[in-house]
Motif scaffolding. Structure first.
Motif, PDB file in Angstrom:
ATOM      1  N   TYR A 174     -31.597 -51.790 -22.805  1.00  0.00           N
ATOM      2  CA  TYR A 174     -32.350 -51.598 -24.052  1.00  0.00           C
ATOM      3  C   TYR A 174     -33.857 -51.518 -23.803  1.00  0.00           C
ATOM      4  O   TYR A 174     -34.560 -50.703 -24.409  1.00  0.00           O
ATOM      5  CB  TYR A 174     -32.072 -52.743 -25.041  1.00  0.00           C
ATOM      6  CG  TYR A 174     -30.720 -52.668 -25.706  1.00  0.00           C
ATOM      7  CD1 TYR A 174     -30.149 -51.441 -26.049  1.00  0.00           C
ATOM      8  CD2 TYR A 174     -30.015 -53.833 -26.016  1.00  0.00           C
ATOM      9  CE1 TYR A 174     -28.907 -51.374 -26.671  1.00  0.00           C
ATOM     10  CE2 TYR A 174     -28.778 -53.773 -26.645  1.00  0.00           C
ATOM     11  CZ  TYR A 174     -28.231 -52.545 -26.961  1.00  0.00           C
ATOM     12  OH  TYR A 174     -27.013 -52.485 -27.575  1.00  0.00           O
ATOM     13  N   ALA A 220     -34.757 -48.207 -22.485  1.00  0.00           N
ATOM     14  CA  ALA A 220     -34.665 -47.135 -23.482  1.00  0.00           C
ATOM     15  C   ALA A 220     -35.688 -47.307 -24.608  1.00  0.00           C
ATOM     16  O   ALA A 220     -35.906 -46.389 -25.385  1.00  0.00           O
ATOM     17  CB  ALA A 220     -33.256 -47.068 -24.054  1.00  0.00           C
ATOM     18  N   PRO A 236     -39.409 -44.435 -27.661  1.00  0.00           N
ATOM     19  CA  PRO A 236     -38.045 -44.121 -27.201  1.00  0.00           C
ATOM     20  C   PRO A 236     -37.804 -42.616 -27.040  1.00  0.00           C
ATOM     21  O   PRO A 236     -37.184 -42.178 -26.064  1.00  0.00           O
ATOM     22  CB  PRO A 236     -37.153 -44.687 -28.313  1.00  0.00           C
ATOM     23  CG  PRO A 236     -37.971 -45.742 -28.964  1.00  0.00           C
ATOM     24  CD  PRO A 236     -39.406 -45.318 -28.835  1.00  0.00           C
ATOM     25  N   GLU A 237     -38.317 -41.810 -27.991  1.00  0.00           N
ATOM     26  CA  GLU A 237     -38.061 -40.361 -27.920  1.00  0.00           C
ATOM     27  C   GLU A 237     -38.795 -39.720 -26.739  1.00  0.00           C
ATOM     28  O   GLU A 237     -38.331 -38.734 -26.175  1.00  0.00           O
ATOM     29  CB  GLU A 237     -38.417 -39.664 -29.241  1.00  0.00           C
ATOM     30  CG  GLU A 237     -39.820 -39.894 -29.770  1.00  0.00           C
ATOM     31  CD  GLU A 237     -39.915 -41.070 -30.736  1.00  0.00           C
ATOM     32  OE1 GLU A 237     -39.204 -42.082 -30.520  1.00  0.00           O
ATOM     33  OE2 GLU A 237     -40.684 -40.980 -31.710  1.00  0.00           O
ATOM     34  N   ALA A 251     -36.734 -40.367 -23.684  1.00  0.00           N
ATOM     35  CA  ALA A 251     -35.606 -39.429 -23.648  1.00  0.00           C
ATOM     36  C   ALA A 251     -36.077 -38.080 -23.112  1.00  0.00           C
ATOM     37  O   ALA A 251     -35.420 -37.478 -22.257  1.00  0.00           O
ATOM     38  CB  ALA A 251     -34.996 -39.282 -25.040  1.00  0.00           C
ATOM     39  N   PHE A 257     -31.514 -41.427 -20.374  1.00  0.00           N
ATOM     40  CA  PHE A 257     -30.431 -41.407 -21.365  1.00  0.00           C
ATOM     41  C   PHE A 257     -29.674 -42.717 -21.294  1.00  0.00           C
ATOM     42  O   PHE A 257     -29.291 -43.181 -20.223  1.00  0.00           O
ATOM     43  CB  PHE A 257     -29.467 -40.252 -21.084  1.00  0.00           C
ATOM     44  CG  PHE A 257     -28.346 -40.159 -22.084  1.00  0.00           C
ATOM     45  CD1 PHE A 257     -28.484 -39.364 -23.217  1.00  0.00           C
ATOM     46  CD2 PHE A 257     -27.164 -40.874 -21.910  1.00  0.00           C
ATOM     47  CE1 PHE A 257     -27.460 -39.290 -24.156  1.00  0.00           C
ATOM     48  CE2 PHE A 257     -26.144 -40.803 -22.844  1.00  0.00           C
ATOM     49  CZ  PHE A 257     -26.294 -40.004 -23.959  1.00  0.00           C
ATOM     50  N   LEU A 258     -29.443 -43.319 -22.455  1.00  0.00           N
ATOM     51  CA  LEU A 258     -28.643 -44.544 -22.520  1.00  0.00           C
ATOM     52  C   LEU A 258     -27.367 -44.258 -23.292  1.00  0.00           C
ATOM     53  O   LEU A 258     -27.416 -43.907 -24.478  1.00  0.00           O
ATOM     54  CB  LEU A 258     -29.445 -45.660 -23.222  1.00  0.00           C
ATOM     55  CG  LEU A 258     -28.667 -46.921 -23.605  1.00  0.00           C
ATOM     56  CD1 LEU A 258     -28.110 -47.640 -22.372  1.00  0.00           C
ATOM     57  CD2 LEU A 258     -29.539 -47.882 -24.422  1.00  0.00           C
ATOM     58  N   ALA A 259     -26.225 -44.415 -22.615  1.00  0.00           N
ATOM     59  CA  ALA A 259     -24.942 -44.336 -23.315  1.00  0.00           C
ATOM     60  C   ALA A 259     -24.668 -45.723 -23.895  1.00  0.00           C
ATOM     61  O   ALA A 259     -24.594 -46.699 -23.153  1.00  0.00           O
ATOM     62  CB  ALA A 259     -23.845 -43.907 -22.356  1.00  0.00           C
ATOM     63  N   PHE A 260     -24.578 -45.796 -25.221  1.00  0.00           N
ATOM     64  CA  PHE A 260     -24.483 -47.098 -25.898  1.00  0.00           C
ATOM     65  C   PHE A 260     -23.119 -47.759 -25.706  1.00  0.00           C
ATOM     66  O   PHE A 260     -22.100 -47.086 -25.674  1.00  0.00           O
ATOM     67  CB  PHE A 260     -24.719 -46.920 -27.405  1.00  0.00           C
ATOM     68  CG  PHE A 260     -26.165 -46.802 -27.800  1.00  0.00           C
ATOM     69  CD1 PHE A 260     -27.025 -45.944 -27.130  1.00  0.00           C
ATOM     70  CD2 PHE A 260     -26.672 -47.547 -28.866  1.00  0.00           C
ATOM     71  CE1 PHE A 260     -28.348 -45.827 -27.502  1.00  0.00           C
ATOM     72  CE2 PHE A 260     -28.000 -47.440 -29.249  1.00  0.00           C
ATOM     73  CZ  PHE A 260     -28.839 -46.586 -28.566  1.00  0.00           C
ATOM     74  N   GLU A 281     -20.520 -39.869 -26.442  1.00  0.00           N
ATOM     75  CA  GLU A 281     -21.720 -40.264 -25.703  1.00  0.00           C
ATOM     76  C   GLU A 281     -21.897 -39.389 -24.461  1.00  0.00           C
ATOM     77  O   GLU A 281     -22.996 -38.946 -24.142  1.00  0.00           O
ATOM     78  CB  GLU A 281     -21.638 -41.740 -25.271  1.00  0.00           C
ATOM     79  CG  GLU A 281     -21.666 -42.756 -26.402  1.00  0.00           C
ATOM     80  CD  GLU A 281     -23.009 -42.804 -27.089  1.00  0.00           C
ATOM     81  OE1 GLU A 281     -23.100 -42.251 -28.203  1.00  0.00           O
ATOM     82  OE2 GLU A 281     -23.960 -43.386 -26.525  1.00  0.00           O
ATOM     83  N   GLN A 292     -23.079 -35.961 -25.324  1.00  0.00           N
ATOM     84  CA  GLN A 292     -24.533 -35.956 -25.552  1.00  0.00           C
ATOM     85  C   GLN A 292     -25.274 -35.922 -24.218  1.00  0.00           C
ATOM     86  O   GLN A 292     -26.253 -35.205 -24.033  1.00  0.00           O
ATOM     87  CB  GLN A 292     -24.956 -37.190 -26.356  1.00  0.00           C
ATOM     88  CG  GLN A 292     -24.454 -37.185 -27.797  1.00  0.00           C
ATOM     89  CD  GLN A 292     -24.595 -38.542 -28.452  1.00  0.00           C
ATOM     90  OE1 GLN A 292     -25.522 -39.290 -28.165  1.00  0.00           O
ATOM     91  NE2 GLN A 292     -23.674 -38.871 -29.332  1.00  0.00           N
ATOM     92  N   LEU A 332     -27.825 -33.065 -23.020  1.00  0.00           N
ATOM     93  CA  LEU A 332     -29.243 -33.403 -22.869  1.00  0.00           C
ATOM     94  C   LEU A 332     -29.705 -33.315 -21.413  1.00  0.00           C
ATOM     95  O   LEU A 332     -30.906 -33.288 -21.150  1.00  0.00           O
ATOM     96  CB  LEU A 332     -29.519 -34.790 -23.449  1.00  0.00           C
ATOM     97  CG  LEU A 332     -29.314 -34.875 -24.973  1.00  0.00           C
ATOM     98  CD1 LEU A 332     -29.324 -36.321 -25.446  1.00  0.00           C
ATOM     99  CD2 LEU A 332     -30.366 -34.076 -25.717  1.00  0.00           C
TER     100      LEU A 332
END
Lengths: 428, 256
Positions: free
Chosen positions: B47, B50, B74-75, B78, B83-86, B157, B160, B164
């Motif tokens: 976290y 990210a 955060p953006e 990115a 990239f964080l896969a939640f 995820e 995405q 990305l």
């Protein structure tokens, strides 16, 4: 009367009006006037106006309100093939309107001297029925004093929607319009409404939906910051019929939208929804949805879906009731009212009510107030979506349930575009 | 390359220190795994990298390709390729999965000064990538993660991630809540993205995910630090003996 003697507010208001005489509506007007005098105009102390101060709506003269410039925005519904009926400050504009002819539909105007027998039985009738158990004096005032409106009788499937377009031009205009719409058995019609109408606006729409008929209503109330409007919809829904109404409200100092729906036939469906966007930074914003749905038949479904997005000291109000009468078994009643507060200055006041006299029904109601979901916001941002864009997506996500209530995809898209445009203009 | 140096983090609202000096370097093209008992700080690390609110970095740095991540929104992180896969992907009713993906892809392209993808280009790419993850057209149309099963959410995820094309992928307990078949599908999706220019940090409780996504390096995290680093055999050791022995070596018996 001497100048210092305090005049009764009803008489002061009536003195500022000229009540049209003669015609098929005359008896209904006289009865409405008697009702109004008996009820009096609403005041702050009325329970039904506890959250909304009606002072500007009941004053003898409207507050001065200049017309709003929408800039280069394409008018809503412009891309839709529809029959346009235009009122400028409440006055019918024949040049801007289309011919009032549409297959399967009879269209007349309240101000035209004609004796229309079907309208005689409807004008003021549903309004009068809607005065119990809660008084709605602004609607009685409307029936008594409306200067114009459309009278629509639908016998078949209307080939295209009828679009009532209201234009605000004069800064002191105070239009009172009253529409009557009667759908005969099996008929279908979509009515679109848009625009701010005047410095102050009082409008009633009575809709009688016959057996198996389908009525769709989509309204966008315009972007006037100085709009003061009180509107009523009175609907009677017969067996197997469908009634659907959606309203988008953006901006406006004071807007009260009442919707009174009486479901009288078995297996009928009635949905009423609203999305409101208010930003106190552009002048005050106060928006009130007051809804009363009565179930009086078997196996009927009703839905109330109201959402408000509020910021910078905006106020949202919801008063919604589901009344299930004795014997109205298998009723499916649903009501949700929610607000999304984008800052700490705004407020949402909700009074959800259920009153049930049948034992085999399913009714639910919920009301919530909340801020943007921080976890969802982080999720979007972590994917590279800038914070403003992410908030916009989450606001649209919040409002999605209301938009879903619009059946026609083109209308849904048009309304969504308006929402997006408003959000783009109000990012701070 | 991700380079974390002496990272100290506490909760913003409380005096609770969670990361107590994390040092970690993930080279380009490598897969690193972080294992550790509950409460060791693994998810917090993901976290903080990210850019989630609620944490305060009191010391240290984290650079991605030489850029300091901790200063960015955060953006921006990115767009820089993180990239964080939640662990728990968020449901967003009323926003179509496709709209969400396209908004994200184009926002990142815009931030990097690249042309935005047209609707046609985007559609072609997303369909091809969705197919390999067995994500059907219906799932693409539905609102983001709404009504998705646990497996569908995790596949979403990975989709995405595929769209990305990040430089550094963090997978936060991507195996949680997945059955064996779903885990294999997710792992295949991840393996397909392994590339000389892309690194992975796989956070997991269990060895089983690492059977499918083979790590180059395994770290054990406990009490806010990385206490041991080794090869894939370290994960097997944990699987057989648990964390107790390793923790005891570091005087952390009470932590489990």
């Amino acid at each position: 009367m001497s100048a210092v003697e305090k005049q009764n507010p009803v008489e002061a208001r009536l003195d500022a009006l000229t009540i049209p005489e003669g015609g098929f509506a005359a008896p209904a007007r006289a009865e409405a006037l008697a009702r109004l005098r008996a009820m009096g105009l609403p005041g702050r102390r009325d329970e039904y106006w506890k959250y909304t101060n009606p002072a500007d709506l009941v004053a003898a003269m409207p507050p001065v309100a200049p017309a709003f410039d929408n800039g280069d925005e394409t008018p809503v519904f412009d891309a839709i093939d529809r029959l346009k009926i235009v009122f400028v400050d409440g006055v019918f504009d024949a040049a801007a309107s289309d011919d009032l002819t549409l297959a399967g539909v009879e269209i007349a105007r309240l101000a035209e001297p004609a004796d229309i027998s079907w309208a005689g039985g409807l004008y003021g009738k549903l309004e009068a029925d809607g005065q119990t158990p809660v008084a709605r004096p602004m609607a009685a005032l409307n029936t008594a004093a409306a200067t114009d409106g459309v009278l629509i009788r639908v016998t078949g499937q209307a080939a295209r929607p009828i679009n009532l377009i209201y234009v605000h031009s004069s800064e002191t205009s105070d239009p009172i319009l009253h529409h009557c719409i009667k759908l005969e058995a099996g008929a279908e019609l979509t009515v679109l409404e848009n625009g701010p109408a005047g410095a102050r606006f009082n409008k009633v729409m009575e809709v009688d939906v016959g057996e198996g008929a389908r009525f769709h209503h989509v309204r966008a109330q315009g972007r006037d910051h100085q709009r003061r409007a009180v509107t009523h919809i009175f609907a009677r829904v017969a067996a197997n019929a469908l009634f659907k109404s959606f309203t988008l409200t953006a901006n406006g100092v004071l807007t009260r939208n009442e919707c009174v729906i009486d479901i009288v036939g078995d297996d009928a469906v009635a949905h009423v929804a609203g999305a409101a966007l208010g930003d106190g930074a552009t002048g005050a914003f106060h928006h009130d949805d007051t809804v009363f749905v009565t179930h009086g038949a078997l196996r009927c479904e009703s839905r109330q879906v109201f959402k408000k997005v509020l910021k910078h000291g905006a106020t949202g109000v919801f008063q919604g009731k589901i009344l299930v009468k004795e014997g109205a078994q298998k009723t499916d009643g649903y009501q949700i009212s929610q607000s999304l507060l984008l800052d700490d200055d705004s407020q949402f006041l909700a009074k959800p009510e259920l009153e049930i006299y049948a034992d085999d029904v399913q009714c639910s109601h919920g009301s919530t107030t909340g801020a943007i979901d921080e976890t969802a916001l982080f999720y979007l941002r972590s994917r590279g979506v800038p914070v403003d864009e992410a908030i916009k997506l989450l606001v649209l996500s919040f409002l999605a349930d209301t938009i879903e209530e619009i059946e026609d995809e083109r209308l849904r898209d048009d309304i969504t575009e308006r929402l997006e445009a408003w959000l783009n203009r109000h990012q701070d | 390359m991700l380079e974390i140096k002496n990272l100290h983090v506490k909760l913003e609202e409380e005096d609770k220190v969670i990361l107590k000096g994390v040092d970690l370097t993930v080279e380009d093209g490598k897969v690193h795994a972080i294992m550790g008992p509950n409460g060791s700080g693994k998810s917090t690390l993901s976290y903080v990298l990210a850019g989630r609110d609620g944490y305060e970095v009191t010391e240290g740095s984290a650079e991605l390709g030489g850029e300091e991540l901790l200063e960015m929104e955060p953006e921006e992180r990115a767009a820089a390729g993180l990239f964080l896969a939640f662990q728990y992907p968020v449901e967003i009713p009323g926003v179509g999965n496709m709209t969400f993906l396209r908004t994200a892809v184009n926002a990142q392209r815009k931030a990097r000064g690249q042309e935005e993808l047209t609707a046609g280009e985007f559609l072609k790419e997303v369909r091809a990538k969705a197919k390999t993850l067995k994500i059907d057209a219906e799932m693409l149309k539905r609102p983001v993660n709404v009504g998705f099963s646990g497996g569908e959410k995790k596949r979403n995820e990975i989709l995405q991630m595929a769209m990305l094309e990040p430089k550094m992928c963090i997978l936060d307990e991507t195996d949680s809540g997945l059955d064996v078949d779903a885990m294999r599908l997710v792992a295949d999706g991840v393996n397909a993205l392994r590339d000389a220019g892309r690194s992975f940090l796989v956070i997991t409780h269990y060895q089983r995910l690492l059977d499918h996504i083979k790590p180059d390096v395994v770290h054990i995290m406990a009490d806010g630090r990385i206490i041991k680093t080794g090869g894939p055999e370290l994960a097997l050791e944990v699987e057989q003996n648990g964390y107790a022995d390793i923790l005891a070596e570091h005087g952390l018996e009470g932590v489990v």
